[in-house]
Design a protein around this motif. Structure first.
Motif, PDB file in Angstrom:
ATOM      1  N   LEU A  95     -26.186 -22.538  42.763  1.00  0.00           N
ATOM      2  CA  LEU A  95     -26.076 -21.882  44.067  1.00  0.00           C
ATOM      3  C   LEU A  95     -26.207 -20.374  43.978  1.00  0.00           C
ATOM      4  O   LEU A  95     -26.556 -19.720  44.970  1.00  0.00           O
ATOM      5  N   ALA A  96     -25.909 -19.799  42.809  1.00  0.00           N
ATOM      6  CA  ALA A  96     -26.021 -18.349  42.657  1.00  0.00           C
ATOM      7  C   ALA A  96     -27.466 -17.882  42.703  1.00  0.00           C
ATOM      8  O   ALA A  96     -27.742 -16.704  42.959  1.00  0.00           O
ATOM      9  N   GLY A  97     -28.406 -18.784  42.441  1.00  0.00           N
ATOM     10  CA  GLY A  97     -29.818 -18.433  42.526  1.00  0.00           C
ATOM     11  C   GLY A  97     -30.278 -17.629  41.327  1.00  0.00           C
ATOM     12  O   GLY A  97     -29.685 -17.657  40.247  1.00  0.00           O
ATOM     13  N   LYS A  98     -31.347 -16.880  41.534  1.00  0.00           N
ATOM     14  CA  LYS A  98     -31.928 -16.093  40.447  1.00  0.00           C
ATOM     15  C   LYS A  98     -31.032 -14.902  40.109  1.00  0.00           C
ATOM     16  O   LYS A  98     -30.270 -14.422  40.921  1.00  0.00           O
ATOM     17  N   GLY A  99     -31.185 -14.432  38.894  1.00  0.00           N
ATOM     18  CA  GLY A  99     -30.410 -13.281  38.462  1.00  0.00           C
ATOM     19  C   GLY A  99     -29.058 -13.682  37.908  1.00  0.00           C
ATOM     20  O   GLY A  99     -28.755 -14.863  37.723  1.00  0.00           O
ATOM     21  N   HIS A 100     -28.222 -12.671  37.679  1.00  0.00           N
ATOM     22  CA  HIS A 100     -26.929 -12.896  37.079  1.00  0.00           C
ATOM     23  C   HIS A 100     -25.867 -13.162  38.140  1.00  0.00           C
ATOM     24  O   HIS A 100     -26.030 -12.801  39.298  1.00  0.00           O
ATOM     25  N   PHE A 101     -24.789 -13.786  37.726  1.00  0.00           N
ATOM     26  CA  PHE A 101     -23.600 -13.848  38.554  1.00  0.00           C
ATOM     27  C   PHE A 101     -22.437 -13.302  37.731  1.00  0.00           C
ATOM     28  O   PHE A 101     -22.561 -13.071  36.529  1.00  0.00           O
ATOM     29  N   LEU A 102     -21.307 -13.067  38.365  1.00  0.00           N
ATOM     30  CA  LEU A 102     -20.232 -12.295  37.765  1.00  0.00           C
ATOM     31  C   LEU A 102     -19.725 -12.891  36.457  1.00  0.00           C
ATOM     32  O   LEU A 102     -19.572 -12.178  35.452  1.00  0.00           O
ATOM     33  N   ASN A 103     -19.454 -14.187  36.446  1.00  0.00           N
ATOM     34  CA  ASN A 103     -18.935 -14.804  35.220  1.00  0.00           C
ATOM     35  C   ASN A 103     -19.919 -14.672  34.066  1.00  0.00           C
ATOM     36  O   ASN A 103     -19.529 -14.416  32.924  1.00  0.00           O
ATOM     37  N   ASP A 104     -21.204 -14.838  34.366  1.00  0.00           N
ATOM     38  CA  ASP A 104     -22.235 -14.720  33.343  1.00  0.00           C
ATOM     39  C   ASP A 104     -22.296 -13.295  32.801  1.00  0.00           C
ATOM     40  O   ASP A 104     -22.413 -13.074  31.592  1.00  0.00           O
ATOM     41  N   ASP A 105     -22.212 -12.319  33.702  1.00  0.00           N
ATOM     42  CA  ASP A 105     -22.239 -10.921  33.268  1.00  0.00           C
ATOM     43  C   ASP A 105     -21.023 -10.582  32.412  1.00  0.00           C
ATOM     44  O   ASP A 105     -21.137  -9.853  31.419  1.00  0.00           O
ATOM     45  N   MET A 106     -19.869 -11.109  32.786  1.00  0.00           N
ATOM     46  CA  MET A 106     -18.658 -10.798  32.036  1.00  0.00           C
ATOM     47  C   MET A 106     -18.676 -11.399  30.637  1.00  0.00           C
ATOM     48  O   MET A 106     -18.073 -10.842  29.711  1.00  0.00           O
ATOM     49  N   LEU A 107     -19.361 -12.504  30.450  1.00  0.00           N
ATOM     50  CA  LEU A 107     -19.523 -13.047  29.097  1.00  0.00           C
ATOM     51  C   LEU A 107     -20.220 -12.030  28.202  1.00  0.00           C
ATOM     52  O   LEU A 107     -19.808 -11.791  27.060  1.00  0.00           O
ATOM     53  N   ALA A 108     -21.282 -11.423  28.739  1.00  0.00           N
ATOM     54  CA  ALA A 108     -22.026 -10.427  27.968  1.00  0.00           C
ATOM     55  C   ALA A 108     -21.210  -9.154  27.770  1.00  0.00           C
ATOM     56  O   ALA A 108     -21.245  -8.543  26.694  1.00  0.00           O
ATOM     57  N   VAL A 109     -20.464  -8.736  28.792  1.00  0.00           N
ATOM     58  CA  VAL A 109     -19.658  -7.518  28.680  1.00  0.00           C
ATOM     59  C   VAL A 109     -18.565  -7.692  27.639  1.00  0.00           C
ATOM     60  O   VAL A 109     -18.320  -6.797  26.805  1.00  0.00           O
ATOM     61  N   ARG A 110     -17.893  -8.836  27.648  1.00  0.00           N
ATOM     62  CA  ARG A 110     -16.826  -9.060  26.664  1.00  0.00           C
ATOM     63  C   ARG A 110     -17.381  -9.160  25.249  1.00  0.00           C
ATOM     64  O   ARG A 110     -16.742  -8.716  24.293  1.00  0.00           O
ATOM     65  N   GLN A 111     -18.587  -9.720  25.111  1.00  0.00           N
ATOM     66  CA  GLN A 111     -19.189  -9.772  23.786  1.00  0.00           C
ATOM     67  C   GLN A 111     -19.554  -8.370  23.303  1.00  0.00           C
ATOM     68  O   GLN A 111     -19.377  -8.042  22.122  1.00  0.00           O
ATOM     69  N   ALA A 112     -20.023  -7.527  24.232  1.00  0.00           N
ATOM     70  CA  ALA A 112     -20.301  -6.135  23.873  1.00  0.00           C
ATOM     71  C   ALA A 112     -19.020  -5.420  23.456  1.00  0.00           C
ATOM     72  O   ALA A 112     -19.030  -4.588  22.533  1.00  0.00           O
ATOM     73  N   TRP A 113     -17.917  -5.762  24.104  1.00  0.00           N
ATOM     74  CA  TRP A 113     -16.619  -5.192  23.728  1.00  0.00           C
ATOM     75  C   TRP A 113     -16.265  -5.583  22.300  1.00  0.00           C
ATOM     76  O   TRP A 113     -15.876  -4.741  21.484  1.00  0.00           O
ATOM     77  N   MET A 114     -16.430  -6.842  21.967  1.00  0.00           N
ATOM     78  CA  MET A 114     -16.107  -7.299  20.613  1.00  0.00           C
ATOM     79  C   MET A 114     -17.045  -6.674  19.581  1.00  0.00           C
ATOM     80  O   MET A 114     -16.645  -6.399  18.439  1.00  0.00           O
ATOM     81  N   ASN A 115     -18.303  -6.430  19.963  1.00  0.00           N
ATOM     82  CA  ASN A 115     -19.227  -5.759  19.046  1.00  0.00           C
ATOM     83  C   ASN A 115     -18.745  -4.351  18.711  1.00  0.00           C
ATOM     84  O   ASN A 115     -18.821  -3.910  17.555  1.00  0.00           O
ATOM     85  N   GLN A 116     -18.234  -3.652  19.722  1.00  0.00           N
ATOM     86  CA  GLN A 116     -17.706  -2.314  19.490  1.00  0.00           C
ATOM     87  C   GLN A 116     -16.388  -2.359  18.723  1.00  0.00           C
ATOM     88  O   GLN A 116     -16.118  -1.509  17.873  1.00  0.00           O
ATOM     89  N   MET A 117     -15.571  -3.360  19.029  1.00  0.00           N
ATOM     90  CA  MET A 117     -14.302  -3.499  18.328  1.00  0.00           C
ATOM     91  C   MET A 117     -14.510  -3.652  16.829  1.00  0.00           C
ATOM     92  O   MET A 117     -13.777  -3.077  16.007  1.00  0.00           O
ATOM     93  N   ALA A 118     -15.532  -4.400  16.444  1.00  0.00           N
ATOM     94  CA  ALA A 118     -15.738  -4.714  15.028  1.00  0.00           C
ATOM     95  C   ALA A 118     -16.132  -3.494  14.207  1.00  0.00           C
ATOM     96  O   ALA A 118     -15.932  -3.480  12.990  1.00  0.00           O
ATOM     97  N   VAL A 119     -16.677  -2.458  14.850  1.00  0.00           N
ATOM     98  CA  VAL A 119     -17.114  -1.280  14.109  1.00  0.00           C
ATOM     99  C   VAL A 119     -16.204  -0.080  14.337  1.00  0.00           C
ATOM    100  O   VAL A 119     -16.418   0.982  13.752  1.00  0.00           O
TER     101      VAL A 119
END
Length: 235
Positions: A26-50
């Motif tokens: 139903l969200a259609g094309k593009g991103h939706f909030l939960n999907d974007d937050m998965l990527a944002v949290r992974q970026a957070w963990m990438n920064q945390m590791a270094v």
């Protein structure tokens, strides 16, 4: 129960339990909030590791754990309140039925149907409580992984792989947290059944529509989508 009750109940369960499956469609094309937050949290963990110092990371995780604990405590209180009415005898049930009849204009329901209505509210709250408990446990696992990350750059640790592994624990924790919060929306919709099946159907549709709008059309969703795009471009 009448056919209207069964139909409204079916719509409720499709909206509640099928939300996660229907959202990407139903969200259609593009991103939706939960999907974007998965990527944002992974970026957070990438920064945390270094990072050399991870005080901010641990504080952020502590805040998330406190939030989940607050919601879990609130769930327990609400479950106790509803169970008090559910098992409080005929007088308590009739009191709730009379309120529903006065406000919703519906006929007084049988005790069995009234118990089913309160049972649905309890089911939503109980599911949310289990989600919050599981979220808290996974957040604690994530916190342990953050604490175990070596600070020395001379370590042989593959930091990218370690960040991915830590994100694979953090993201399900936050998905469970979101599922617990979503249970509040549908518990409120389930409460509307006390006023009749039409109110239950409207409550389920309203909760689903509101959640969908917040995932795709809200200002927060659009801002996070732009932030994710910037994060993707910087990698």
């Amino acid at each position: 129960m009448t056919p209207w009750d069964w139909g409204a109940l079916a719509l409720f369960f499709v909206s509640w339990l099928g939300y996660g499956l229907l959202l990407p469609v139903l969200a259609g094309k593009g991103h939706f909030l939960n999907d974007d937050m998965l990527a944002v949290r992974q970026a957070w963990m990438n920064q945390m590791a270094v990072r050399e110092l991870r005080l901010v990371d641990s504080q952020l995780m502590g805040h998330s754990i406190n939030s989940a604990s607050f919601f879990a405590s609130a769930n327990l209180l609400l479950i106790a309140a509803v169970a008090g009415v559910l098992f409080g005898g005929e007088a308590a049930l009739r009191g709730v039925a009379s309120v529903g009849a006065d406000i919703g204009g519906a006929q007084t329901a049988s005790l069995e149907l009234l118990e089913a209505k309160l049972g649905l509210v309890t089911l939503c709250l109980a599911r949310g409580l289990l989600d919050f408990i599981w979220a808290i446990r996974q957040m604690n696992y994530t916190l342990a992984l953050i604490g175990a990350t070596p600070e020395s750059e001379t370590s042989s640790l593959d930091r990218a792989a370690y960040a991915a592994a830590t994100g694979a624990v953090l993201n399900p924790a936050m998905v469970a947290f979101n599922s617990g919060v979503r249970a509040y929306y549908f518990a409120l919709a389930a409460t509307a059944w006390l006023f009749g099946p039409l109110w239950l159907a409207l409550g389920a549709a309203a909760a689903f529509s509101l959640l969908l709008w917040r995932q795709k059309g809200s200002p927060a969703a659009r801002a996070i989508s732009r932030a994710r795009e910037m994060l993707d471009e910087s990698q």
